[in-house]
Design an enzyme around this catalytic site. Structure first.
Site, PDB file in Angstrom:
ATOM      1  N   ILE A  57       0.871  -1.169   0.000  1.00  0.00           N
ATOM      2  CA  ILE A  57       0.000   0.000   0.000  1.00  0.00           C
ATOM      3  C   ILE A  57       0.908   1.218   0.000  1.00  0.00           C
ATOM      4  O   ILE A  57       2.083   1.140   0.387  1.00  0.00           O
ATOM      5  CB  ILE A  57      -0.992   0.012   1.198  1.00  0.00           C
ATOM      6  CG1 ILE A  57      -0.258   0.026   2.535  1.00  0.00           C
ATOM      7  CG2 ILE A  57      -1.942  -1.163   1.118  1.00  0.00           C
ATOM      8  CD1 ILE A  57      -1.204   0.128   3.739  1.00  0.00           C
ATOM      9  N   ASP A  58       0.402   2.351  -0.445  1.00  0.00           N
ATOM     10  CA  ASP A  58       1.234   3.545  -0.584  1.00  0.00           C
ATOM     11  C   ASP A  58       1.703   4.056   0.778  1.00  0.00           C
ATOM     12  O   ASP A  58       1.040   3.854   1.796  1.00  0.00           O
ATOM     13  CB  ASP A  58       0.458   4.651  -1.294  1.00  0.00           C
ATOM     14  CG  ASP A  58       0.076   4.287  -2.717  1.00  0.00           C
ATOM     15  OD1 ASP A  58       0.735   3.407  -3.303  1.00  0.00           O
ATOM     16  OD2 ASP A  58      -0.899   4.879  -3.237  1.00  0.00           O
ATOM     17  N   ARG A  59       2.830   4.749   0.769  1.00  0.00           N
ATOM     18  CA  ARG A  59       3.406   5.270   2.002  1.00  0.00           C
ATOM     19  C   ARG A  59       2.428   6.135   2.812  1.00  0.00           C
ATOM     20  O   ARG A  59       2.338   5.972   4.038  1.00  0.00           O
ATOM     21  CB  ARG A  59       4.688   6.054   1.680  1.00  0.00           C
ATOM     22  CG  ARG A  59       5.368   6.628   2.911  1.00  0.00           C
ATOM     23  CD  ARG A  59       6.746   7.157   2.578  1.00  0.00           C
ATOM     24  NE  ARG A  59       7.387   7.663   3.775  1.00  0.00           N
ATOM     25  CZ  ARG A  59       8.706   7.701   3.974  1.00  0.00           C
ATOM     26  NH1 ARG A  59       9.526   7.264   3.039  1.00  0.00           N
ATOM     27  NH2 ARG A  59       9.216   8.181   5.095  1.00  0.00           N
ATOM     28  N   VAL A  61      -0.696   5.916   3.066  1.00  0.00           N
ATOM     29  CA  VAL A  61      -1.902   5.136   3.361  1.00  0.00           C
ATOM     30  C   VAL A  61      -1.648   4.263   4.589  1.00  0.00           C
ATOM     31  O   VAL A  61      -0.541   3.750   4.779  1.00  0.00           O
ATOM     32  CB  VAL A  61      -2.288   4.273   2.148  1.00  0.00           C
ATOM     33  CG1 VAL A  61      -3.487   3.377   2.448  1.00  0.00           C
ATOM     34  CG2 VAL A  61      -2.568   5.159   0.939  1.00  0.00           C
ATOM     35  N   ARG A 160      -7.067   6.167  -5.417  1.00  0.00           N
ATOM     36  CA  ARG A 160      -6.798   7.599  -5.391  1.00  0.00           C
ATOM     37  C   ARG A 160      -7.175   8.251  -6.725  1.00  0.00           C
ATOM     38  O   ARG A 160      -7.831   9.299  -6.769  1.00  0.00           O
ATOM     39  CB  ARG A 160      -5.321   7.841  -5.083  1.00  0.00           C
ATOM     40  CG  ARG A 160      -4.886   7.274  -3.746  1.00  0.00           C
ATOM     41  CD  ARG A 160      -3.376   7.249  -3.572  1.00  0.00           C
ATOM     42  NE  ARG A 160      -2.805   8.603  -3.565  1.00  0.00           N
ATOM     43  CZ  ARG A 160      -1.508   8.835  -3.399  1.00  0.00           C
ATOM     44  NH1 ARG A 160      -0.651   7.822  -3.233  1.00  0.00           N
ATOM     45  NH2 ARG A 160      -1.062  10.075  -3.395  1.00  0.00           N
TER      46      ARG A 160
END
Length: 228
Positions: A57-59, A61, A160
């Protein structure tokens, strides 16, 4: 390194094959150019064994990240993700009300050249991949809407980009059009639930990660997780 983040407090699931953490926002899942401690590194220190990456998962998030302690477990889970047998559900906070209380979004995504960003297309293109998700509005406040997102494909920045494309950028996500960043540079997107089959036993596993304990998240009544 284990003093940097009390990662042991974030353990959601742990056995001989797998471990899952409720990743705080701001921590990269794997080492990046910043050289900040990553979840892989912190988790390996906690587990006292090498860990294998299964998904990301993105940083900015928060939420569930599942890591493997064994290579065969990693390979089995990679196959489940590839076959779309892993169910992933997110929560998101947006300031604009979606066009309907619930719906399915189908778009075509491609990475923007030279940028860590995704472009959203309404029609197929040779260099674009199909992206699908379902959303439901599950909460409202004076200023924000809480969305439950059932992810059907796993594309780069998919949630997103798709939410921004319908005029509902995620709170704090200035990269995709929200009016300002959150002070800690997080975005209000949370990987809430993950369901998969245990790679050795085949038993259905279900992991739930509570959203961040901030006043904004706590202002909403979080829906009851899926029943087993």
């Amino acid at each position: 390194m284990d003093n940097y983040i009390p990662i042991g407090d974030q353990v959601l699931y742990n056995n001989h094959h797998l471990v899952a953490f409720n990743k705080p926002n701001g921590i990269p899942v794997q080492p990046d150019q910043t050289e900040d401690p990553s979840l892989l590194q912190l988790g390996a220190t906690y587990c006292q064994t090498h860990l294998h990456l299964i998904h990301r998962i993105d940083r900015p998030v928060s939420g569930v990240v599942l890591l493997a302690k064994r290579k065969d477990a990693m390979q089995a889970l990679h196959e489940q993700f590839r076959e779309r047998n892993v169910k992933k559900t997110y929560l998101a906070l947006v300031a604009q009300e979606p066009p309907a209380n619930e719906g399915e979004l189908v778009h075509y995504l491609r990475k923007k050249k030279g940028k860590y960003q995704t472009e959203v297309l309404d029609q197929p293109a040779p260099d674009a991949v199909e992206a699908r998700l379902k959303y439901t509005v599950v909460g409202k406040s004076d200023r924000y809407f809480l969305l439950q997102i059932d992810l059907q494909t796993g594309r780069y920045h998919q949630i997103r980009a798709q939410l921004a494309h319908i005029g509902c950028p995620i709170r704090g996500d200035a990269k995709y059009g929200f009016r300002r960043r959150n002070p800690d540079r997080s975005i209000d997107l949370h990987a809430w639930q993950l369901r998969f089959s245990h790679p050795r036993t085949g038993v259905a596993e279900h992991i739930v990660a509570s959203p961040p304990a901030t006043p904004l998240w706590e202002a909403f009544k979080i829906p009851t997780p899926w029943e087993e």
